[in-house]
Motif scaffolding. Structure first.
Motif, PDB file in Angstrom:
ATOM      1  N   TYR A 420       0.838  -1.205   0.000  1.00 28.65           N
ATOM      2  CA  TYR A 420       0.000   0.000   0.000  1.00 28.65           C
ATOM      3  C   TYR A 420       0.872   1.253   0.000  1.00 28.65           C
ATOM      4  O   TYR A 420       0.647   2.189  -0.785  1.00 28.65           O
ATOM      5  CB  TYR A 420      -0.890  -0.043   1.244  1.00 28.65           C
ATOM      6  CG  TYR A 420      -1.874   1.087   1.415  1.00 28.65           C
ATOM      7  CD1 TYR A 420      -3.206   0.928   1.052  1.00 28.65           C
ATOM      8  CD2 TYR A 420      -1.495   2.295   1.989  1.00 28.65           C
ATOM      9  CE1 TYR A 420      -4.133   1.943   1.247  1.00 28.65           C
ATOM     10  CE2 TYR A 420      -2.398   3.324   2.187  1.00 28.65           C
ATOM     11  CZ  TYR A 420      -3.725   3.143   1.817  1.00 28.65           C
ATOM     12  OH  TYR A 420      -4.634   4.151   2.018  1.00 28.65           O
ATOM     13  N   ILE A 421       1.886   1.279   0.858  1.00 29.00           N
ATOM     14  CA  ILE A 421       2.764   2.452   0.948  1.00 29.00           C
ATOM     15  C   ILE A 421       3.567   2.611  -0.337  1.00 29.00           C
ATOM     16  O   ILE A 421       3.778   3.727  -0.828  1.00 29.00           O
ATOM     17  CB  ILE A 421       3.683   2.346   2.176  1.00 29.00           C
ATOM     18  CG1 ILE A 421       2.849   2.446   3.463  1.00 29.00           C
ATOM     19  CG2 ILE A 421       4.754   3.430   2.165  1.00 29.00           C
ATOM     20  CD1 ILE A 421       3.609   2.098   4.734  1.00 29.00           C
ATOM     21  N   ALA A 424       1.452   4.257  -2.770  1.00 29.29           N
ATOM     22  CA  ALA A 424       1.328   5.674  -2.391  1.00 29.29           C
ATOM     23  C   ALA A 424       2.559   6.466  -2.823  1.00 29.29           C
ATOM     24  O   ALA A 424       2.450   7.630  -3.242  1.00 29.29           O
ATOM     25  CB  ALA A 424       1.118   5.798  -0.884  1.00 29.29           C
ATOM     26  N   LEU A 427       2.238   7.167  -6.450  1.00 31.87           N
ATOM     27  CA  LEU A 427       1.258   8.234  -6.656  1.00 31.87           C
ATOM     28  C   LEU A 427       1.884   9.600  -6.374  1.00 31.87           C
ATOM     29  O   LEU A 427       1.689  10.557  -7.136  1.00 31.87           O
ATOM     30  CB  LEU A 427       0.036   8.001  -5.759  1.00 31.87           C
ATOM     31  CG  LEU A 427      -1.069   9.066  -5.790  1.00 31.87           C
ATOM     32  CD1 LEU A 427      -1.583   9.278  -7.207  1.00 31.87           C
ATOM     33  CD2 LEU A 427      -2.212   8.663  -4.847  1.00 31.87           C
ATOM     34  N   ALA A 428       2.655   9.692  -5.296  1.00 33.93           N
ATOM     35  CA  ALA A 428       3.311  10.959  -4.944  1.00 33.93           C
ATOM     36  C   ALA A 428       4.294  11.379  -6.033  1.00 33.93           C
ATOM     37  O   ALA A 428       4.330  12.548  -6.442  1.00 33.93           O
ATOM     38  CB  ALA A 428       4.014  10.830  -3.599  1.00 33.93           C
ATOM     39  N   LEU A 486      -6.563   0.092  -7.751  1.00 34.83           N
ATOM     40  CA  LEU A 486      -5.739   0.053  -6.539  1.00 34.83           C
ATOM     41  C   LEU A 486      -5.430  -1.392  -6.168  1.00 34.83           C
ATOM     42  O   LEU A 486      -4.287  -1.739  -5.859  1.00 34.83           O
ATOM     43  CB  LEU A 486      -6.448   0.764  -5.381  1.00 34.83           C
ATOM     44  CG  LEU A 486      -5.752   0.655  -4.005  1.00 34.83           C
ATOM     45  CD1 LEU A 486      -4.320   1.184  -4.064  1.00 34.83           C
ATOM     46  CD2 LEU A 486      -6.557   1.391  -2.935  1.00 34.83           C
ATOM     47  N   LEU A 597       2.768  13.141  -1.045  1.00 34.84           N
ATOM     48  CA  LEU A 597       2.572  11.857  -0.370  1.00 34.84           C
ATOM     49  C   LEU A 597       1.425  11.946   0.624  1.00 34.84           C
ATOM     50  O   LEU A 597       0.562  11.053   0.682  1.00 34.84           O
ATOM     51  CB  LEU A 597       3.871  11.457   0.344  1.00 34.84           C
ATOM     52  CG  LEU A 597       3.912  10.098   1.042  1.00 34.84           C
ATOM     53  CD1 LEU A 597       3.635   8.966   0.072  1.00 34.84           C
ATOM     54  CD2 LEU A 597       5.275   9.900   1.707  1.00 34.84           C
ATOM     55  N   GLY A 600      -1.868  12.040  -1.290  1.00 34.38           N
ATOM     56  CA  GLY A 600      -2.187  10.736  -1.869  1.00 34.38           C
ATOM     57  C   GLY A 600      -2.656   9.739  -0.833  1.00 34.38           C
ATOM     58  O   GLY A 600      -3.603   8.976  -1.078  1.00 34.38           O
ATOM     59  N   LEU A 601      -2.011   9.733   0.319  1.00 31.65           N
ATOM     60  CA  LEU A 601      -2.409   8.806   1.385  1.00 31.65           C
ATOM     61  C   LEU A 601      -3.828   9.099   1.877  1.00 31.65           C
ATOM     62  O   LEU A 601      -4.606   8.185   2.160  1.00 31.65           O
ATOM     63  CB  LEU A 601      -1.423   8.893   2.551  1.00 31.65           C
ATOM     64  CG  LEU A 601      -0.064   8.224   2.319  1.00 31.65           C
ATOM     65  CD1 LEU A 601       0.943   8.660   3.393  1.00 31.65           C
ATOM     66  CD2 LEU A 601      -0.206   6.700   2.327  1.00 31.65           C
ATOM     67  N   MET A 604      -6.229   7.920  -0.877  1.00 34.10           N
ATOM     68  CA  MET A 604      -6.344   6.457  -0.883  1.00 34.10           C
ATOM     69  C   MET A 604      -7.220   5.977   0.269  1.00 34.10           C
ATOM     70  O   MET A 604      -8.023   5.059   0.109  1.00 34.10           O
ATOM     71  CB  MET A 604      -4.953   5.825  -0.813  1.00 34.10           C
ATOM     72  CG  MET A 604      -4.165   5.970  -2.114  1.00 34.10           C
ATOM     73  SD  MET A 604      -2.416   5.518  -1.988  1.00 34.10           S
ATOM     74  CE  MET A 604      -2.538   3.736  -1.750  1.00 34.10           C
ATOM     75  N   ARG A 605      -7.100   6.625   1.428  1.00 35.01           N
ATOM     76  CA  ARG A 605      -7.982   6.273   2.548  1.00 35.01           C
ATOM     77  C   ARG A 605      -9.440   6.546   2.195  1.00 35.01           C
ATOM     78  O   ARG A 605     -10.334   5.719   2.436  1.00 35.01           O
ATOM     79  CB  ARG A 605      -7.596   7.077   3.788  1.00 35.01           C
ATOM     80  CG  ARG A 605      -8.503   6.814   4.998  1.00 35.01           C
ATOM     81  CD  ARG A 605      -8.546   7.983   5.960  1.00 35.01           C
ATOM     82  NE  ARG A 605      -9.088   9.180   5.336  1.00 35.01           N
ATOM     83  CZ  ARG A 605      -9.238  10.347   5.965  1.00 35.01           C
ATOM     84  NH1 ARG A 605      -8.852  10.462   7.227  1.00 35.01           N
ATOM     85  NH2 ARG A 605      -9.731  11.390   5.334  1.00 35.01           N
TER      86      ARG A 605
END
Length: 645
Positions: A420-421, A424, A427-428, A486, A597, A600-601, A604-605
């Motif tokens: 997941y990270i 992310a 994405l960043a 995702l 970052l 994006g996090l 995503m949440r």
């Protein structure tokens, strides 16, 4: 050979036999290589690369010949890739160790009342180091076992046995990893750095081990001796902060004098280095503490109060800034974590034993290491100081705690926190640059004998599809479609992780084929001079997960001038990131990357929350928490790195 000691360590806790690292099938690696690069290079370049790869892999062609030779090498060695990897990753590299190679572990900020309080802490810390080293020497460390996907598999423990008995010796073209015999009487001392001076602290006197109070007494003597300006020596530690070739050349000059030769020999054989730092004068926050661990703040602060060639340097600052900076070639981040967590628990769980000390008269005065200098050597020291200062000014560090959620939220989505990270991070980077680039994530292959790491290539085509869905407003994709992408990205990351940790990644294999060709004195195969291969080894995004169970964190620098170094530590309710880049690059900015970052996090949440439930068809593979990059910190897997810094 750059490294000796080939037999597996013996001991009652290690009666298992580990398998050899496999040599992956040639076609599998070539197909995977093309798959990894197709979406990262222009179509015209990809078609050119594809033709080169197909030719390389033809029956009876160059690839099959090199594969055959690699299989023969595997039959004759414990680990076919180890020496290739060690030289390529570390020993051949010419960049300075601070920032470019040596990672640091930052301990919790200490609140010392005065200098003596900091020395008590240091004495207690060294007592813990000696206890841990004894566990290593007597082979009673519990064997590590793999967790997650292949849980229960025993892991190679050899890296632990190189924490305290190794030294990286600089060379003109290639360094050497020197290994001293474990438990040697030659190693019954540590080097203490104080005010840029170096002292020998014997740990055994008259065949008796020093007690903690004795160590404190000796440290107090050393501090007093260091304050004597009349006997002060030049700051020779600066030379170890320089480029490896420059340091090797300077060392050749030094060893012409017997005094310098003897002082160098003493340092090279010590158990570890303890750096007693003055207050830095900097505002003490996470970022400033990380900077002081990585480079000491340059020659004007604590940058000369170091000896960067020694794998374990423990730093205790009078202002409470403490940690360790490590020469990385003997071991990976997870071994460093195990050692430092043991020490932190020892510090808090084992009371300081400041009982009656040995009579001061019975303890010899610690020896100050002496150096003979010349105008030429003074010039070398000045040049090293200037180059270190440029590196210090150039490093852009941002240590950031993301507090919106932590790994527990990710686990509730039935996703691997690491995967997941990693998505992310893609994405960043995409949000900042509008593209993806070759990404390095270290993957432990310790389930094999002498296993170190391979690379998880996180910039997958599935990750690209997801980040485009999250950033392209014109696409107008539904939340369910974004969620599907995702899951695809999570699964792709998880699957590649499994491939890498089971010894079937592409990077080590391609490295082996390249090195075999060189040994055969063949003309370098076109696959390795191709623009795509060069780009594939320019790791603009270099990442590692370094999880800890106590309050501390790891950090390191970028591996290319226009890149980012990103070390992350997932905790239950927050995620800690140490992001580095260079001010000299117009393409990077650590604060901008952190901002992207964060955004994006959160997105995503929100996407996960909007989704009614995880896609049932995709969830199972990604829901298994995989042992991923427990070799954390390895960063530099190619001699094709730029060397402009």
């Amino acid at each position: 050979m750059p490294i000796l000691e080939r037999e597996p360590p013996k001991g009652r806790r290690e009666s298992y036999v580990l398998p050899k690292v496999p040599v992956p099938p040639l076609k599998q690696t070539l197909d995977m290589y093309l798959s990894c690069m197709k979406h990262l290079v222009k179509e015209e370049q990809y078609q050119k690369t594809k033709a080169i790869v197909v030719k390389f892999g033809e029956p009876g062609g160059t690839g099959e010949l090199l594969q055959k030779k690699l299989l023969e090498r595997s039959d004759k060695t414990y680990n076919w890739v180890y020496d290739y990897w060690l030289e390529d990753m570390y020993l051949n590299q010419r960049l300075a160790l601070p920032v470019n190679s040596n990672p640091a572990m930052v301990f919790p900020k200490q609140n010392f009342k005065d200098r003596k309080d900091s020395l008590r802490f240091a004495a207690h810390l060294i007592t813990g180091v000696l206890e841990y080293k004894e566990r290593i020497d007597t082979r009673v460390l519990p064997v590590d076992f793999a967790r997650g996907q292949l849980a229960g598999t025993p892991l190679c423990m050899k890296q632990y046995y190189r924490l305290f008995n190794t030294y990286r010796l600089p060379g003109h073209k290639r360094d050497t990893l020197v290994i001293h015999k474990p438990g040697s009487t030659e190693q019954e001392y540590i080097i203490v750095a104080c005010k840029n001076q170096f002292f020998v602290l014997d740990l055994v006197v008259n065949k008796k081990k020093l007690k903690e109070m004795d160590i404190l007494t000796q440290l107090e003597k050393i501090v007093k001796m260091a304050e004597n300006s009349e006997e002060r020596q030049p700051p020779f530690g600066l030379l170890t902060s320089d480029g490896r070739t420059e340091w090797a050349q300077a060392r050749e000059v030094l060893i012409k004098d017997s005094v310098n030769r003897e002082s160098l020999a003493v340092i090279e054989k010590c158990l570890c280095v303890l750096c007693l730092d003055n207050p830095s004068g900097m505002e003490v926050g996470d970022t400033s503490r990380a900077l002081l661990m990585l480079h000491g703040g340059g020659h004007e602060k604590m940058g000369a109060n170091r000896w960067y060639d020694k794998p374990m340097q423990f730093i205790v600052g009078e202002d409470g800034v403490c940690g360790t900076v490590c020469e990385h070639s003997p071991f990976e981040g997870i071994v460093l974590v195990a050692c430092t967590e043991y020490l932190m628990k020892f510090m808090t769980g084992s009371p300081s034993k400041m009982g009656r000390a040995t009579s001061v008269s019975e303890l010899p005065t610690p020896a100050r290491l002496l150096w003979k200098t010349t105008p030429h050597i003074q010039g070398l020291l000045k040049a090293s100081a200037e180059r270190l200062q440029r590196l210090v000014r150039d490093l852009d560090m941002d240590v950031h705690k993301f507090e919106v959620y932590g790994k527990e939220f990710i686990k509730k989505q039935k996703m691997s926190p690491d995967a997941y990270i990693q998505v992310a991070l893609q994405l960043a980077f995409y949000r900042c640059n509008g593209r993806l680039v070759s990404t390095y994530e270290s993957a432990s292959i310790r389930r094999f004998h002498e296993g170190r790491v391979d690379n998880i290539r996180s910039a997958t085509s599935e990750a690209l599809a997801f980040v485009k869905a999250m950033t392209d407003e014109k696409a107008s994709l539904s939340d369910s479609e974004k969620m599907k992408r995702l899951w695809d990205a999570i699964n792709a990351q998880t699957n590649y992780t499994i491939t890498a940790i089971t010894g079937l990644g592409i990077d080590n294999h391609l490295l082996g084929l390249r090195e075999i060709a060189q040994e055969l004195k063949m003309e370098t195969p076109e696959i390795f001079t191709d623009e795509t291969y060069v780009a594939s080894n320019q790791f603009i995004l270099s990442t590692s997960q370094v999880p800890t169970t106590v309050e501390m964190f790891c950090c390191y620098g970028p591996v290319v001038p226009n890149g980012y170094g990103c070390c992350y530590n997932p905790q239950s309710d927050h995620l800690l990131f140490s992001v580095t880049s260079f001010h000299g690059s117009t393409e990077t900015c650590s604060a901008v990357f952190i901002k992207a970052l964060d955004e994006g996090l959160v997105e995503m949440r929100d996407l996960c929350r909007k989704s009614n439930k995880p896609q049932s068809s995709a969830a199972p593979a990604a829901s298994k928490v995989v042992e991923n990059n427990q070799g954390a910190g390895s960063k530099l897997p190619s001699t094709l790195q730029k060397t402009g810094k």
